[in-house]
Design a protein around this motif. Structure first.
Motif, mmCIF file in Angstrom:
data_model
loop_
_atom_site.group_PDB
_atom_site.id
_atom_site.type_symbol
_atom_site.label_atom_id
_atom_site.label_comp_id
_atom_site.label_asym_id
_atom_site.label_seq_id
_atom_site.Cartn_x
_atom_site.Cartn_y
_atom_site.Cartn_z
ATOM 1 N N ASP A 1 0.809 -1.224 0.000
ATOM 2 C CA ASP A 1 0.000 0.000 0.000
ATOM 3 C C ASP A 1 0.840 1.270 0.000
ATOM 4 O O ASP A 1 0.284 2.373 -0.068
ATOM 5 C CB ASP A 1 -0.921 0.015 1.231
ATOM 6 N N LEU A 2 2.158 1.139 0.085
ATOM 7 C CA LEU A 2 3.017 2.323 0.090
ATOM 8 C C LEU A 2 2.989 2.997 -1.281
ATOM 9 O O LEU A 2 2.824 2.330 -2.311
ATOM 10 C CB LEU A 2 4.455 1.936 0.447
ATOM 11 N N MET B 1 -0.123 12.610 0.619
ATOM 12 C CA MET B 1 -1.516 12.348 0.963
ATOM 13 C C MET B 1 -1.787 10.845 1.086
ATOM 14 O O MET B 1 -2.593 10.413 1.921
ATOM 15 C CB MET B 1 -2.435 12.974 -0.087
ATOM 16 N N ALA B 2 -1.118 10.043 0.270
ATOM 17 C CA ALA B 2 -1.283 8.591 0.370
ATOM 18 C C ALA B 2 -0.771 8.081 1.714
ATOM 19 O O ALA B 2 -1.396 7.210 2.342
ATOM 20 C CB ALA B 2 -0.546 7.904 -0.781
ATOM 21 N N MET B 3 0.354 8.622 2.173
ATOM 22 C CA MET B 3 0.880 8.223 3.479
ATOM 23 C C MET B 3 -0.055 8.669 4.602
ATOM 24 O O MET B 3 -0.274 7.927 5.573
ATOM 25 C CB MET B 3 2.269 8.822 3.681
ATOM 26 N N ARG B 4 -0.628 9.848 4.491
ATOM 27 C CA ARG B 4 -1.572 10.316 5.512
ATOM 28 C C ARG B 4 -2.810 9.410 5.553
ATOM 29 O O ARG B 4 -3.343 9.106 6.627
ATOM 30 C CB ARG B 4 -1.974 11.768 5.227
ATOM 31 N N LEU C 1 -1.944 6.213 7.382
ATOM 32 C CA LEU C 1 -1.859 6.438 8.828
ATOM 33 C C LEU C 1 -3.247 6.589 9.446
ATOM 34 O O LEU C 1 -3.504 6.106 10.555
ATOM 35 C CB LEU C 1 -1.005 7.673 9.105
ATOM 36 N N ARG C 2 -4.152 7.262 8.737
ATOM 37 C CA ARG C 2 -5.518 7.416 9.267
ATOM 38 C C ARG C 2 -6.208 6.059 9.393
ATOM 39 O O ARG C 2 -6.955 5.821 10.346
ATOM 40 C CB ARG C 2 -6.333 8.334 8.349
ATOM 41 N N LYS C 3 -5.977 5.183 8.410
ATOM 42 C CA LYS C 3 -6.595 3.855 8.471
ATOM 43 C C LYS C 3 -6.121 3.072 9.687
ATOM 44 O O LYS C 3 -6.836 2.202 10.190
ATOM 45 C CB LYS C 3 -6.279 3.080 7.188
ATOM 46 N N GLN C 4 -4.920 3.383 10.153
ATOM 47 C CA GLN C 4 -4.383 2.710 11.336
ATOM 48 C C GLN C 4 -4.680 3.482 12.622
ATOM 49 O O GLN C 4 -4.055 3.240 13.654
ATOM 50 C CB GLN C 4 -2.867 2.528 11.176
#
Length: 687
Positions: free
Chosen positions: A438-439, A456-459, A462-465
């Motif tokens: 997913d990175l 934004m993909a990394m954010r 992180l939100r999903k976790q």
């Protein structure tokens, strides 16, 4: 080959001796196997120089693609049709010549665009170019001697030599019109001329030949590779595009597939279907109308045809018409028509009946082959993209999992994790370890830095976790002032004030030669800030732009006059070296304005150099007028020093108080600063 050699070495030196020690006495077969493996290992060692030479000589050849074509053809026995495979050899040969010119052309001065090449390099280039050109001519001579069909090689000459040379020979840049302050295109003249050539070639070849070799050559060797370049990182969309094109071209493909694999099915297509294809393909039936030549209808009997031929031959006989070329030509035409209609009438009638079919079948078959090659190359590119994507994600994972400090390698503020948030950092490492797929795929023009979408993909990950993130550090507000800096050095025998802001408020008269126009100018401005760094380096920041880039050295000077009523004396200095002396270099930012964006927009940071490496954009309403990357951020004065001169788009003038700014991170893996700042120098002295 290297892997095979390593395996042989390990097996011979480690595994095999250990296995042999178990056997007592040693088995003869085992000893023989050990001898064979040892001989194979020595052979591979001796073969290594040849492998290195082969890779060097064949640089630029896509051998796996050629193998993908030739090995199945060899298995099927198609190599006897050698002419079909000539282009796949001719193209790489021409590419070698182009690569030589490209390497030669790349050795140029970046300022005056003049070639800078040594005599040794020039001789080497000349030798290589002549050698590769001779190889091309030898190949063409072999094709001529072997009586191969070389008509299609002209298309490969255009695609592999002429168009690439156009791109090389016209490197100047051209920019399109503005749309909301952004150029609609920014490319080279060579690229523009290449696209014009391809488009004009498609139209001209369709007009001249219709859907035949020349048109298909322009389409599949020039136009489609351009599409492939645009969709290389989007293989799924590229495949959907091919499917859509195949759906539109299904009538042509159905005829091509039937002609190649099911010839008897061609008769099931109605004549109206073939006539329609001929119209769209601009294909004219090539069978002569011999009935029209004799002036009879197709249902005329044989006796009437012979009688009419005798009448016409008497009228147009050479003994009667003499040297009249027009009548002699008609005589030969009626004789040819008579021979065909009296000797091969049944065969001719069948050809006339199916002339549209006979015309379209080979064209559609060629089109089908070309579509097949497009799909094959797209799938190969897809595999390459997947490999590159996987390697990029793995590299990002290793980058995050590295034991070094995480905040020195990734923009934690951008992805919403504080530098002191150890829990967030551990969560980021856990995501990289368990959710590698997913990175984001981190790319860059020269260095893989990533972009805003990657942040934004990394954010999102992180939100999903369930990681609590800080607001995205994008700030918008009004631009307060546009300033410029110069470095001053004392004249011989004089000294400068070493106090911080010692010359603040003084009037500076700059007399210098403008680098941009090579003309002498005199400008008087007020000093907004003076940085002295213990007297070792004096940097003056003016309240406005100088309107020029002053030349450094004794040819340029600055006269500093104290404010009215001061007892101090004027000071004269020379302009010293400055890393970034361009105009519009220093921008003073107003307070962030949440009404211009997100209500959770943060305030301008109080941390020194917080925005270093961030991107800054200037806007007039919805029109972008300039942009650049931030080099230094001064939290006290809320000003930024740009990494280069402001890149103006031509979308309007910059007006402090009206023009707005937007500053945001656009690099997931920020680049290190490429030079020292005054702050770095003072910190080093303090240490």
């Amino acid at each position: 080959m290297v892997v095979v050699r390593q395996w042989c070495t390990i097996f011979t030196n480690v595994s095999l001796p250990a296995f042999c020690c178990i056997l007592n006495p040693p088995d003869a077969k085992t000893q023989l196997l050990a001898s064979v493996m040892d001989a194979l290992n020595r052979a591979l060692v001796r073969f290594q120089p040849f492998i290195a030479w082969f890779q060097r000589v064949t640089h630029g050849w896509n051998w796996y693609r050629l193998a993908f074509l030739f090995i199945p053809a060899f298995i099927r026995g198609d190599l006897k049709f050698f002419s079909f495979y000539l282009p796949f050899i001719f193209g790489p040969l021409l590419k070698r010549v182009v690569d030589q010119f490209q390497a030669y052309h790349d050795k140029k001065d970046d300022v005056k665009v003049q070639l800078k090449i040594s005599l040794e390099d020039y001789v080497s280039f000349t030798y290589s170019a002549i050698r590769d050109t001779i190889i091309v001519w030898i190949f063409l001579a072999f094709c001529y001697w072997n009586e191969n069909d070389t008509r299609v090689l002209g298309n490969f000459y255009l695609s592999s030599f002429l168009v690439p040379m156009i791109r090389i020979c016209f490197p100047g840049r051209t920019k399109g019109p503005l749309k909301n302050g952004t150029r609609m295109w920014d490319t080279t003249w060579g690229e523009v001329l290449a696209h014009v050539f391809i488009f004009a070639g498609l139209i001209a070849s369709w007009k001249i030949q219709g859907m035949d070799q020349l048109f298909l050559g322009f389409l599949f060797l020039l136009a489609i590779p351009t599409i492939q370049d645009r969709f290389w990182w989007k293989p799924t969309q590229h495949f959907y595009l091919i499917c859509a094109i195949m759906l539109v071209c299904l009538p042509f493909l159905s005829v091509g597939i039937s002609s190649r694999f099911f010839p008897t099915y061609l008769e099931y297509f109605p004549k109206s279907f073939y006539r329609t294809l001929c119209i769209f393909a601009n294909a004219r039936p090539r069978v002569k109308d011999y009935y029209a030549v004799l002036g009879v209808s197709p249902d005329t009997d044989m006796k009437t045809i012979k009688r009419i031929f005798r009448q016409l031959s008497i009228e147009l006989h050479p003994d009667k018409v003499g040297d009249d070329k027009e009548k002699l030509s008609k005589f030969h035409a009626i004789r040819e028509a008579s021979d065909m209609l009296t000797k091969k009438r049944a065969q001719y009638d069948k050809a006339i009946e199916n002339q549209e079919q006979d015309e379209m079948a080979p064209r559609c078959e060629m089109f089908m082959y070309m579509m097949h090659m497009w799909i094959v190359y797209t799938l190969l590119d897809w595999v390459q993209v997947e490999d590159t994507t996987e390697a990029s994600k793995k590299a990002l994972k290793n980058y995050i999992m590295n034991e070094r400090e995480l905040d020195s390698r990734i923009n934690l503020d951008a992805i919403g994790i504080g530098k002191e948030d150890e829990e967030g950092k551990n969560k980021l490492r856990e995501i990289a370890d368990k959710h590698e797929a997913d990175l984001p795929v981190v790319q860059g023009r020269f260095i893989a830095t990533g972009n805003r979408e990657d942040i934004m993909a990394m954010r999102t990950l992180l939100r999903k976790q369930k990681v609590e993130l800080k607001p995205f550090p994008e700030v918008k507000g009004k631009l307060v002032a546009v300033q410029q800096q110069v470095v001053i050095e004392p004249m011989e025998g004089e000294a400068l004030n070493a106090m911080e802001d010692g010359y603040k408020g003084w009037t500076a008269t700059v007399e210098a030669v403008d680098i941009l126009t090579s003309s002498a100018k005199t400008v008087t401005l007020v000093v907004a800030r003076h940085q002295s760094n213990l007297g070792l380096r004096h940097v003056l920041t003016f309240t406005e732009n100088l309107g020029m880039e002053p030349e450094m050295g004794y040819s340029s000077s600055v006269t500093l006059a104290p404010p009215k009523g001061s007892s101090l004396s004027p000071v004269k200095a020379k302009i010293g070296w400055h890393l970034y002396p361009e105009r519009s270099q220093v921008l003073v930012l107003g307070a962030s304005d949440p009404s211009m964006g997100d209500k959770d927009m943060p305030k301008l940071s109080e941390e020194e150099n917080f925005y270093s490496g961030y991107k800054l954009e200037l806007w007039n309403d919805k029109t972008l007028v300039g942009y650049q990357r931030v080099y230094i951020y001064d939290s006290k004065t809320k000003s930024v020093i740009l990494k280069r001169g402001l890149v103006e788009t031509g979308g309007g003038d910059i007006e402090p108080g009206k023009t707005t700014y937007k500053i945001f991170p656009d690099q997931l893996l920020p680049q290190d600063r490429d030079s020292y700042t005054p702050n770095d120098l003072s910190s080093a002295r303090g240490a």
